[in-house]
Design a protein around this motif. Structure first.
Motif, PDB file in Angstrom:
ATOM      1  N   ASP A 113      25.228 -12.733 -48.699  1.00  0.00           N
ATOM      2  CA  ASP A 113      26.663 -12.995 -48.772  1.00  0.00           C
ATOM      3  C   ASP A 113      27.379 -11.950 -47.934  1.00  0.00           C
ATOM      4  OD1 ASP A 113      26.655 -15.155 -50.675  1.00  0.00           O
ATOM      5  OD2 ASP A 113      26.209 -13.694 -52.234  1.00  0.00           O
ATOM      6  N   VAL A 114      28.400 -12.384 -47.195  1.00  0.00           N
ATOM      7  CA  VAL A 114      29.119 -11.463 -46.319  1.00  0.00           C
ATOM      8  C   VAL A 114      30.614 -11.776 -46.356  1.00  0.00           C
ATOM      9  CG1 VAL A 114      29.405 -10.638 -43.954  1.00  0.00           C
ATOM     10  CG2 VAL A 114      27.138 -11.242 -44.764  1.00  0.00           C
ATOM     11  N   LEU A 115      31.432 -10.728 -46.453  1.00  0.00           N
ATOM     12  CA  LEU A 115      32.875 -10.834 -46.232  1.00  0.00           C
ATOM     13  C   LEU A 115      33.172 -10.258 -44.855  1.00  0.00           C
ATOM     14  CD1 LEU A 115      34.324  -9.711 -49.694  1.00  0.00           C
ATOM     15  CD2 LEU A 115      34.359 -12.017 -48.738  1.00  0.00           C
ATOM     16  N   VAL A 116      33.772 -11.067 -43.994  1.00  0.00           N
ATOM     17  CA  VAL A 116      34.079 -10.641 -42.628  1.00  0.00           C
ATOM     18  C   VAL A 116      35.594 -10.440 -42.517  1.00  0.00           C
ATOM     19  CG1 VAL A 116      33.780 -11.127 -40.174  1.00  0.00           C
ATOM     20  CG2 VAL A 116      32.145 -12.063 -41.831  1.00  0.00           C
ATOM     21  N   PRO A 117      36.063  -9.187 -42.416  1.00  0.00           N
ATOM     22  CA  PRO A 117      37.505  -8.926 -42.337  1.00  0.00           C
ATOM     23  C   PRO A 117      38.109  -9.479 -41.044  1.00  0.00           C
ATOM     24  CG  PRO A 117      36.268  -6.942 -42.913  1.00  0.00           C
ATOM     25  CD  PRO A 117      35.272  -7.954 -42.451  1.00  0.00           C
ATOM     26  N   ALA A 139      36.933  -8.562 -37.287  1.00  0.00           N
ATOM     27  CA  ALA A 139      35.675  -7.812 -37.363  1.00  0.00           C
ATOM     28  C   ALA A 139      34.552  -8.543 -36.638  1.00  0.00           C
ATOM     29  CB  ALA A 139      35.284  -7.571 -38.813  1.00  0.00           C
ATOM     30  N   ARG A 140      33.568  -7.752 -36.194  1.00  0.00           N
ATOM     31  CA  ARG A 140      32.325  -8.251 -35.622  1.00  0.00           C
ATOM     32  C   ARG A 140      31.190  -7.658 -36.452  1.00  0.00           C
ATOM     33  NH1 ARG A 140      31.103  -9.879 -30.255  1.00  0.00           N
ATOM     34  NH2 ARG A 140      33.256  -9.315 -29.719  1.00  0.00           N
ATOM     35  N   MET A 141      30.347  -8.516 -37.060  1.00  0.00           N
ATOM     36  CA  MET A 141      29.332  -8.036 -37.989  1.00  0.00           C
ATOM     37  C   MET A 141      27.993  -8.709 -37.736  1.00  0.00           C
ATOM     38  SD  MET A 141      31.508  -8.050 -41.564  1.00  0.00           S
ATOM     39  CE  MET A 141      30.128  -7.348 -42.479  1.00  0.00           C
ATOM     40  N   VAL A 201      15.619 -13.551 -34.007  1.00  0.00           N
ATOM     41  CA  VAL A 201      15.501 -14.564 -35.054  1.00  0.00           C
ATOM     42  C   VAL A 201      16.246 -14.156 -36.309  1.00  0.00           C
ATOM     43  CG1 VAL A 201      13.895 -15.736 -36.609  1.00  0.00           C
ATOM     44  CG2 VAL A 201      13.291 -15.419 -34.205  1.00  0.00           C
ATOM     45  N   ASN A 202      16.119 -12.915 -36.719  1.00  0.00           N
ATOM     46  CA  ASN A 202      16.579 -12.517 -38.051  1.00  0.00           C
ATOM     47  C   ASN A 202      17.926 -11.820 -38.079  1.00  0.00           C
ATOM     48  OD1 ASN A 202      13.176 -11.969 -38.467  1.00  0.00           O
ATOM     49  ND2 ASN A 202      14.270 -13.513 -39.635  1.00  0.00           N
ATOM     50  N   THR A 203      18.690 -11.925 -37.014  1.00  0.00           N
ATOM     51  CA  THR A 203      20.038 -11.362 -36.993  1.00  0.00           C
ATOM     52  C   THR A 203      20.985 -12.308 -36.273  1.00  0.00           C
ATOM     53  OG1 THR A 203      19.151  -9.116 -36.889  1.00  0.00           O
ATOM     54  CG2 THR A 203      21.474  -9.393 -36.348  1.00  0.00           C
ATOM     55  N   LEU A 204      22.101 -12.604 -36.916  1.00  0.00           N
ATOM     56  CA  LEU A 204      23.191 -13.338 -36.280  1.00  0.00           C
ATOM     57  C   LEU A 204      24.407 -12.437 -36.234  1.00  0.00           C
ATOM     58  CD1 LEU A 204      22.966 -16.836 -38.045  1.00  0.00           C
ATOM     59  CD2 LEU A 204      22.097 -16.201 -35.795  1.00  0.00           C
ATOM     60  N   GLN A 205      25.280 -12.677 -35.264  1.00  0.00           N
ATOM     61  CA  GLN A 205      26.507 -11.897 -35.167  1.00  0.00           C
ATOM     62  C   GLN A 205      27.697 -12.812 -35.445  1.00  0.00           C
ATOM     63  OE1 GLN A 205      28.406 -10.037 -31.409  1.00  0.00           O
ATOM     64  NE2 GLN A 205      27.234  -8.373 -32.358  1.00  0.00           N
ATOM     65  N   ALA A 206      28.520 -12.405 -36.401  1.00  0.00           N
ATOM     66  CA  ALA A 206      29.726 -13.159 -36.749  1.00  0.00           C
ATOM     67  C   ALA A 206      30.944 -12.411 -36.214  1.00  0.00           C
ATOM     68  CB  ALA A 206      29.845 -13.325 -38.252  1.00  0.00           C
ATOM     69  N   VAL A 207      31.847 -13.141 -35.602  1.00  0.00           N
ATOM     70  CA  VAL A 207      33.089 -12.576 -35.101  1.00  0.00           C
ATOM     71  C   VAL A 207      34.240 -13.348 -35.736  1.00  0.00           C
ATOM     72  CG1 VAL A 207      34.481 -12.058 -33.069  1.00  0.00           C
ATOM     73  CG2 VAL A 207      31.982 -12.006 -32.900  1.00  0.00           C
ATOM     74  N   THR A 261      40.392 -12.978 -44.161  1.00  0.00           N
ATOM     75  CA  THR A 261      39.035 -12.542 -44.479  1.00  0.00           C
ATOM     76  C   THR A 261      38.187 -13.778 -44.757  1.00  0.00           C
ATOM     77  OG1 THR A 261      39.746 -10.428 -45.402  1.00  0.00           O
ATOM     78  CG2 THR A 261      37.591 -11.248 -46.087  1.00  0.00           C
ATOM     79  N   ILE A 262      37.014 -13.848 -44.147  1.00  0.00           N
ATOM     80  CA  ILE A 262      36.144 -15.021 -44.254  1.00  0.00           C
ATOM     81  C   ILE A 262      34.936 -14.684 -45.122  1.00  0.00           C
ATOM     82  CG2 ILE A 262      34.643 -16.605 -42.975  1.00  0.00           C
ATOM     83  CD1 ILE A 262      36.567 -16.343 -40.632  1.00  0.00           C
ATOM     84  N   TYR A 263      34.635 -15.580 -46.051  1.00  0.00           N
ATOM     85  CA  TYR A 263      33.461 -15.425 -46.916  1.00  0.00           C
ATOM     86  C   TYR A 263      32.359 -16.344 -46.415  1.00  0.00           C
ATOM     87  CZ  TYR A 263      30.533 -16.111 -51.089  1.00  0.00           C
ATOM     88  OH  TYR A 263      29.475 -16.223 -51.954  1.00  0.00           O
TER      89      TYR A 263
END
Length: 203
Positions: free
Chosen positions: A37-41, A44-46, A4-10, A16-18
């Motif tokens: 807030d997240v910056l995804v280079p 990257a997978r975060m 529930v409390n974690t998503l993965q962004a690819v 770079t995506i904000y």
């Protein structure tokens, strides 16, 4: 397995995506709101902290386990519940409160039902018409303090003017959602707003 409390962004792009705290993403086992807030280079997978904003569903829909889109920012009190309170129950309370205040139909308790409600969209558009061009009219501005009634309902400050302009359309939607559900005519003078900002952000 799904959490529930974690998503993965690819990030499959070369940019770079904000991703902004408070964005509502739909799909998966249930809709979520981003808690940070997240910056995804590029490439990257975060992992990203998130909270559920659809209390009544834990099953795949037409998109399977994928999240198909972001549909805007949640109201300020939902954003605060996710980022500050960090309690799932508190997030659900604020979602239910906002949906009920708007009169939207939300069988699964989803915040998306509010954002997709025709009446809410029409009321929001009337606010947007008055607010959408403010960054262009006020060059050099890097942040926003939002006021409804006699209180500040939101404050967001960015590193650059360009970043504010990029985020602004979604930010005003979060402020508008809060004002439509729980707001009132502004009763704070500019000097009071300045004093609030100084109290909270004094160096």
């Amino acid at each position: 397995g799904a959490q529930v409390n974690t998503l993965q962004a690819v990030n499959t792009s070369t940019d770079t995506i904000y991703l902004m705290q408070g964005e509502v993403v739909v799909g998966g086992q249930q809709d979520r709101v981003l808690a940070q807030d997240v910056l995804v280079p590029p490439g990257a997978r975060m992992d990203i902290a998130a909270f559920c904003v659809e209390h009544g569903r834990w099953s795949e829909n037409g998109s399977g386990q994928a999240f198909t889109a972001t549909i805007g920012l949640a109201a300020q009190d939902v954003r605060k519940a996710a980022a500050v309170d960090k309690e799932q129950g508190r997030v659900w309370e604020r979602v239910a409160d906002n949906v009920a205040a708007s009169g939207a139909s939300a069988p699964s308790g989803s915040y998306a039902a509010l954002l997709n409600d025709a009446g809410f969209q029409a009321a929001r558009e009337r606010y947007r018409e008055r607010l959408r061009d403010l960054p262009e009219q006020l060059p050099g501005v890097v942040g926003v303090v939002a006021v409804s009634g006699d209180r500040v309902i939101g404050c967001d400050v960015f590193a650059t003017e360009a970043l504010l302009r990029q985020a602004y359309p979604q930010l005003i939607d979060a402020y508008i959602a809060q004002a439509l559900g729980h707001g009132g005519p502004v009763r704070m003078a500019p000097e009071q707003v300045q004093a609030w900002f100084a109290d909270h952000f004094a160096s």
